[in-house]
Scaffold this active site. Structure first.
Site, PDB file in Angstrom:
ATOM      1  CB  ALA A  42      -0.945  -0.002   1.190  1.00  0.00           C
ATOM      2  CB  THR A  43       4.183   2.188   1.333  1.00  0.00           C
ATOM      3  OG1 THR A  43       3.843   2.082   2.706  1.00  0.00           O
ATOM      4  CG2 THR A  43       5.164   3.338   1.150  1.00  0.00           C
TER       5      THR A  43
ATOM      6  CG  ASN B  40      -2.876   3.856  10.629  1.00  0.00           C
ATOM      7  OD1 ASN B  40      -3.444   4.814  10.114  1.00  0.00           O
ATOM      8  ND2 ASN B  40      -1.675   3.954  11.160  1.00  0.00           N
TER       9      ASN B  40
ATOM     10  CD  GLN C  21      -5.073  -0.721   9.335  1.00  0.00           C
ATOM     11  OE1 GLN C  21      -5.650  -1.655   9.891  1.00  0.00           O
ATOM     12  NE2 GLN C  21      -3.761  -0.604   9.337  1.00  0.00           N
TER      13      GLN C  21
ATOM     14  CB  ALA D  17      -1.599  -9.240   0.423  1.00  0.00           C
ATOM     15  CG  HIS D  18       0.994  -6.755   5.412  1.00  0.00           C
ATOM     16  ND1 HIS D  18       1.213  -6.423   6.731  1.00  0.00           N
ATOM     17  CD2 HIS D  18       1.069  -5.604   4.723  1.00  0.00           C
ATOM     18  CE1 HIS D  18       1.423  -5.110   6.814  1.00  0.00           C
ATOM     19  NE2 HIS D  18       1.343  -4.598   5.606  1.00  0.00           N
TER      20      HIS D  18
ATOM     21  CB  CYS E 219       7.845   6.669  25.251  1.00  0.00           C
ATOM     22  SG  CYS E 219       8.821   7.340  26.577  1.00  0.00           S
TER      23      CYS E 219
END
Lengths: 453, 139
Positions: A73-74, A203, A231, A252-253, A377
């Site tokens: 997707a990126t 997300n 998502q 897919a993942h 953090c």
């Protein structure tokens, strides 16, 4: 029950065994290159890819000819935004997106803004060279810009008007519940706007955007609409016709398929054009060159088929588990804050701030459970989640947030175990929190002058 | 990022968690950090009239490393004179816990907390006894 428990399904999902089974032959026996047109190995691979293309298309109600396979997707987000902008440059250079988008969208937009600014700076230098009659270095730019009053320079204004590099971007702030304000969106669209990019579901907070309304608005305004649907697919009903979306990023993942494979849906009617961002052999109708990841694509297809078939039952099951988790936590703990809309939300998402307890410490205290936190953090900036801050959530509460992501293999037993563990951990950490003690004594923490460090 | 065994030990079995009476003239309270930054440390020291740290308690809102740093310094300062306690540096804390660079601020906070608690004790004392007496008593 096996430990550790995985409750971070927004990060990634395990592969469904049925997906792995479908992929297996394509690693050895059927290893051919889908672009090999002249032998059986190639034909078999091509047939497998085309079957998967139909399966992925079916998941979003598209035609197989509208699916371009990518590495994830990126890449799809990059291709959609950069590709549209380059192709429709003559129409305009303005993009509209949301502050809570994924970094794949936001950082792509930021690069395009930077490219435009760099081009403008080049023009300023050229103009100053002309005005001073000598070479001008980048370091002198700021000082000379003021001296020669470039702001009022009509020639430079005309030059900047001709810039066709990069983009101008509007980042809309969502409402407090995480949803886009449709009136603000409409107002942000100008005659130079080429694309609106708003995700299907977030997300972090799982907020599901009104894509059908956004799509209708974009169609009315004559601008393209891209959605990162990563998502939401397989979790909430979605199809490209009812949402009138022009481009859709898929991976897919996040739906029990393999990592490293995704797709971009590119509408054909009315036709959407793209300039490729990867050049090469002209695969995927010239939109994405590179040898196809056949085994991955086969797994992606199978995962999409399962996601479509099981959506309804799975959404129902996940919603029941999510409600069990939320009820269990809120029955035994006070001062919880739900982040994002409860109504417009992915069934498997729960994002809660446990006031007066820091998120990373909480994760450490429940080390048998994999979740994630908006505390960030560990990040060098020490800034909490930009998504939570865009929703107007106070920084201390953002630091206290935990994201639970439930999925296909989450059980009731696991949910109950997590409730128990969370209650113990939050109680212990609150006992050692000075803020909790002060809050219980009735001290208004906002009235204290804290020294930021 | 994995935590070191010492951080885990201090996080899971934190020493000296609790509260001392902040109105006790022999108790100094140091409250450092900010909720918006994700860490707030409160260190309380009970100091004898001759300047020895008799007891130490802490409460911390923060990540595991911040809690471990607080827990560690309560152990370190107990029995020390306030002159020696103020000499504890964040470097020593970070080294003891093997904190990675992104967690160094936790050790800085712990060092600040010691200094703030001692300062609070000295100010209280000065108010009670007058500045000259306070200075002469706590060598």
């Amino acid at each position: 029950m096996k430990l550790p428990i995985y409750m971070d399904y927004h990060a990634t999902t395990p592969m469904d065994p049925r997906v792995l089974e479908a992929m297996e032959p394509y690693f050895h026996d059927d290893f051919g290159n889908a672009a090999s047109r002249n032998h059986a190995f190639g034909w078999k691979a091509e047939a497998a890819v085309e079957k998967a293309r139909k399966q992925v298309a079916a998941l979003i109600g598209a035609s197989d000819k509208e699916i371009v396979f990518t590495s994830g997707a990126t890449e799809s987000d990059n291709l959609a935004i950069k590709g549209v902008l380059e192709f429709y440059r003559e129409k305009g250079d303005h993009l509209v997106t949301l502050q809570t988008e994924h970094k794949a969208v936001l950082d792509t937009c930021k690069r395009l803004e930077r490219q435009r600014q760099e081009r403008i700076d080049e023009l300023k230098l050229m103009r100053l060279m002309e005005l001073t009659g000598r070479d001008v270095s980048g370091e002198e730019l700021a000082a000379l810009e003021i001296k020669h009053e470039l702001e009022k320079d009509e020639v430079l204004k005309r030059w900047i008007g001709a810039v066709r590099t990069g983009a101008r971007v509007t980042y809309l702030k969502p409402k407090k519940d995480g949803l886009v304000d449709l009136a603000e969106l409409e107002a942000a669209i100008t005659d130079k706007t080429v694309l609106v990019s708003i995700m299907l579901a977030n997300n972090e907070v799982g907020v599901v955007q009104p894509v059908a309304e956004i799509g209708a608005l974009c169609r009315k305004k004559g601008v393209l609409f891209h959605t990162d649907a990563v998502q939401g697919l397989g979790k909430v009903p979605f199809d490209v016709e009812s949402s009138k979306v022009d481009l859709v990023s898929i991976t897919a993942h996040k739906m029990y398929g393999p990592k490293g494979v995704g797709a971009l849906y590119v509408r054909r009617k009315p036709r959407v054009r793209l300039a490729p961002i990867i050049d090469g052999g002209g695969h995927e109708r010239g939109m994405r060159s590179g040898t196809l990841n056949v085994a991955g694509i086969v797994g992606f297809g199978k995962a999409a088929e399962l996601a479509k078939a099981e959506l309804e039952a799975e959404a129902k099951r996940l919603l029941a588990l999510r409600e069990r988790l939320w009820k269990g936590l809120s029955a035994k703990l006070d001062m919880l804050h739900l982040n994002g809309s409860m109504e417009h939300r992915l069934p498997g998402n729960l994002n809660v701030s446990f006031a007066y307890v820091e998120g990373e410490a909480l994760m450490m205290a429940i080390k048998d459970v994999a979740v994630s936190s908006g505390s960030a953090c560990t990040s060098a900036s020490l800034e909490p989640s930009y998504v939570l801050r865009a929703l107007g959530i106070d920084e201390d509460l953002a630091h206290s947030s935990i994201r639970f992501g439930l999925g296909r293999f989450t059980t009731e037993e696991e949910v109950d175990f997590v409730i128990d563990l969370m209650v113990k951990a939050v109680t212990r950490l609150r006992e050692m929190s000075p803020l909790y003690e002060m809050a219980r004594e009735g001290i208004d923490l906002k009235s204290i002058h804290w020294a930021a460090h | 990022m994995a935590y070191t065994d010492k951080v885990i030990e201090h996080f899971e079995h934190s020493r000296n968690v609790g509260t001392l009476d902040k109105d006790d003239p022999n108790v100094g309270t140091g409250l450092v950090g900010a909720p918006a930054c994700g860490d707030v440390m409160r260190l309380q020291l009970k100091i004898t009239d001759d300047g020895t740290i008799q007891d130490a308690k802490f409460k911390t809102f923060g990540c595991g490393s911040a809690i471990a740093s607080s827990s560690l310094v309560t152990e370190w300062v107990k029995g020390k004179s306030i002159e020696d306690a103020v000499k504890i540096t964040n470097k020593e804390i970070a080294k003891e816990l093997s904190l990675p660079p992104v967690k160094i601020h936790c050790s800085v906070l712990a060092e600040d907390a010691i200094k703030a608690a001692i300062k609070d004790f000295q100010e209280k004392r000065a108010k009670r006894l007058g500045p000259a007496a306070a200075a002469s008593e706590t060598r």
